[in-house]
Design an enzyme around this catalytic site. Sequence first.
Site, PDB file in Angstrom:
ATOM      1  N   ARG A 122     -39.055  40.390 -55.415  1.00  0.00           N
ATOM      2  CA  ARG A 122     -38.888  41.560 -54.754  1.00  0.00           C
ATOM      3  C   ARG A 122     -38.036  42.536 -55.676  1.00  0.00           C
ATOM      4  O   ARG A 122     -36.948  42.687 -55.030  1.00  0.00           O
ATOM      5  CB  ARG A 122     -38.187  41.226 -53.402  1.00  0.00           C
ATOM      6  CG  ARG A 122     -39.213  40.533 -52.419  1.00  0.00           C
ATOM      7  CD  ARG A 122     -39.064  40.617 -51.135  1.00  0.00           C
ATOM      8  NE  ARG A 122     -40.403  40.435 -50.331  1.00  0.00           N
ATOM      9  CZ  ARG A 122     -40.209  40.194 -48.772  1.00  0.00           C
ATOM     10  NH1 ARG A 122     -39.239  40.014 -48.282  1.00  0.00           N
ATOM     11  NH2 ARG A 122     -41.565  39.785 -48.485  1.00  0.00           N
ATOM     12  N   GLN A 127     -43.364  46.338 -55.887  1.00  0.00           N
ATOM     13  CA  GLN A 127     -43.431  46.493 -54.526  1.00  0.00           C
ATOM     14  C   GLN A 127     -44.781  46.634 -54.050  1.00  0.00           C
ATOM     15  O   GLN A 127     -45.263  46.416 -53.146  1.00  0.00           O
ATOM     16  CB  GLN A 127     -42.500  47.812 -54.085  1.00  0.00           C
ATOM     17  CG  GLN A 127     -41.128  47.533 -53.727  1.00  0.00           C
ATOM     18  CD  GLN A 127     -40.362  48.788 -53.385  1.00  0.00           C
ATOM     19  OE1 GLN A 127     -40.811  49.892 -53.647  1.00  0.00           O
ATOM     20  NE2 GLN A 127     -39.481  48.529 -52.526  1.00  0.00           N
ATOM     21  N   ASP A 130     -46.719  43.461 -53.774  1.00  0.00           N
ATOM     22  CA  ASP A 130     -46.090  42.528 -52.571  1.00  0.00           C
ATOM     23  C   ASP A 130     -47.100  42.228 -51.688  1.00  0.00           C
ATOM     24  O   ASP A 130     -47.206  42.922 -50.618  1.00  0.00           O
ATOM     25  CB  ASP A 130     -44.765  43.262 -52.149  1.00  0.00           C
ATOM     26  CG  ASP A 130     -43.918  42.113 -51.174  1.00  0.00           C
ATOM     27  OD1 ASP A 130     -44.489  41.138 -50.864  1.00  0.00           O
ATOM     28  OD2 ASP A 130     -42.909  42.693 -50.812  1.00  0.00           O
ATOM     29  N   SER A 133     -45.774  41.485 -48.175  1.00  0.00           N
ATOM     30  CA  SER A 133     -45.626  42.649 -46.976  1.00  0.00           C
ATOM     31  C   SER A 133     -46.538  43.285 -46.763  1.00  0.00           C
ATOM     32  O   SER A 133     -46.685  43.763 -45.626  1.00  0.00           O
ATOM     33  CB  SER A 133     -44.703  43.876 -48.111  1.00  0.00           C
ATOM     34  OG  SER A 133     -43.027  43.213 -48.097  1.00  0.00           O
ATOM     35  N   TYR A 230     -33.710  37.549 -48.282  1.00  0.00           N
ATOM     36  CA  TYR A 230     -34.092  36.632 -47.216  1.00  0.00           C
ATOM     37  C   TYR A 230     -33.213  36.099 -46.344  1.00  0.00           C
ATOM     38  O   TYR A 230     -32.024  36.254 -46.596  1.00  0.00           O
ATOM     39  CB  TYR A 230     -34.779  35.345 -47.693  1.00  0.00           C
ATOM     40  CG  TYR A 230     -36.110  35.837 -48.522  1.00  0.00           C
ATOM     41  CD1 TYR A 230     -37.282  36.124 -47.733  1.00  0.00           C
ATOM     42  CD2 TYR A 230     -36.198  35.996 -49.955  1.00  0.00           C
ATOM     43  CE1 TYR A 230     -38.527  36.410 -48.684  1.00  0.00           C
ATOM     44  CE2 TYR A 230     -37.251  36.147 -50.488  1.00  0.00           C
ATOM     45  CZ  TYR A 230     -38.543  36.553 -50.079  1.00  0.00           C
ATOM     46  OH  TYR A 230     -39.569  36.778 -50.591  1.00  0.00           O
TER      47      TYR A 230
END
Length: 380
Positions: A122, A127, A130, A133, A230
């Site tokens: 991350r 991004q 990902d 996500s 997390y």
Amino acid sequence: MRIAVLSETDPAEPRVAAVPETVKKYKALGADVTVQSGAGLKAGVPDAEYEAAGASIAADAKAAAEGADIVLRVRRPGADELPALKRGAIVIAIMDPYGHEAEVKAMADAGVSAIAMELMPRITRAQVMDVLSSQANLAGYRAVVDGAAVYGRALPMMMTAAGTVPAARIFVMGAGVAGLQAIATARRMGAVVTATDVRPAAKEQVESLGAKFVAVEDDEFKQAETAGGYAKEMSAEYKKKQAELVASHIAKQDIVVTTALIPGRPAPRLVTADMVAAMRPGSVLVDLAVERGGNVEGVKADEVVETQNGVKIVGYANVPGRLAATSSSLYARNLYAFVETLVDKAAKTLAVKWDDELVKATCLTRDGAVVHPNFQPKAA
């Protein structure tokens, strides 16, 4: 440079790893793209659309994968599919390696380089790659839609000539990507929304979406986040205090959406049978963690369970797959963004930098061995 897009063998997986938009982009990188016939049908993409984008269509997986340097899939290939892949091929998918060490070793034995997209670090430049996500975002949206469909009452407050319909109360447990999208969706649909999370940073995000934050905000809560962003495992004492607060709150809710998952671990139990029993008849729980055992006691994969007191527990597995066209489109873009980093654009050839942090973080197997430190055999 040959890229193969294979059909998913799991009948419960309707997504596909490439869409016509990304096929065109792969062609621009200099790749020949072969798509297995029917790979995109469940996601609303017929073979003709892939052909129009420049791909060739192969009758089966063996023909599609023959000689391919890169193989794109949604889920990892099964043991029976591995012989069709050439040694040294790079297989990119959501590998689900935790608890599946034998399957990871089978990929190593087949000589393929397996890339697990869900292990993408991350960091800012990753991004756009990902997959957790992109898929969780859609799962959060769909959870509220599914909850509303099962609920049997309207969500927004309505003032009518026949009287006022009160707004539904929706409680979202876990304010990660899925939870935040669930909050936003529930707000757009007119519900009164509350949410909880063990990460202190989530409070501001929840409130910025117009929902009320519910948590025991003590000293342990203020330090409850890992460096990677997390949630940490909380102490038994904190869990007890939080459970008491949540239990009294859940009893007043119409729809509860649970989204708590810790990578590689069984899903934490957030809602007990006693909490479910305290809810009003007609209330709904939607559990997004059912594939890892579920957050709600009594949830069953791919079922809507109705309890003795008339509460419905929704446990659909693969929720992003319930929006196959949209989730495939986003997943395909995630894959393209990563594959682009493996290609020498000037020479239009594959040039993998094995020491790149993105590759090191995601590569499970290479040259006949399991290379990821988290999944190497214990004796190693």
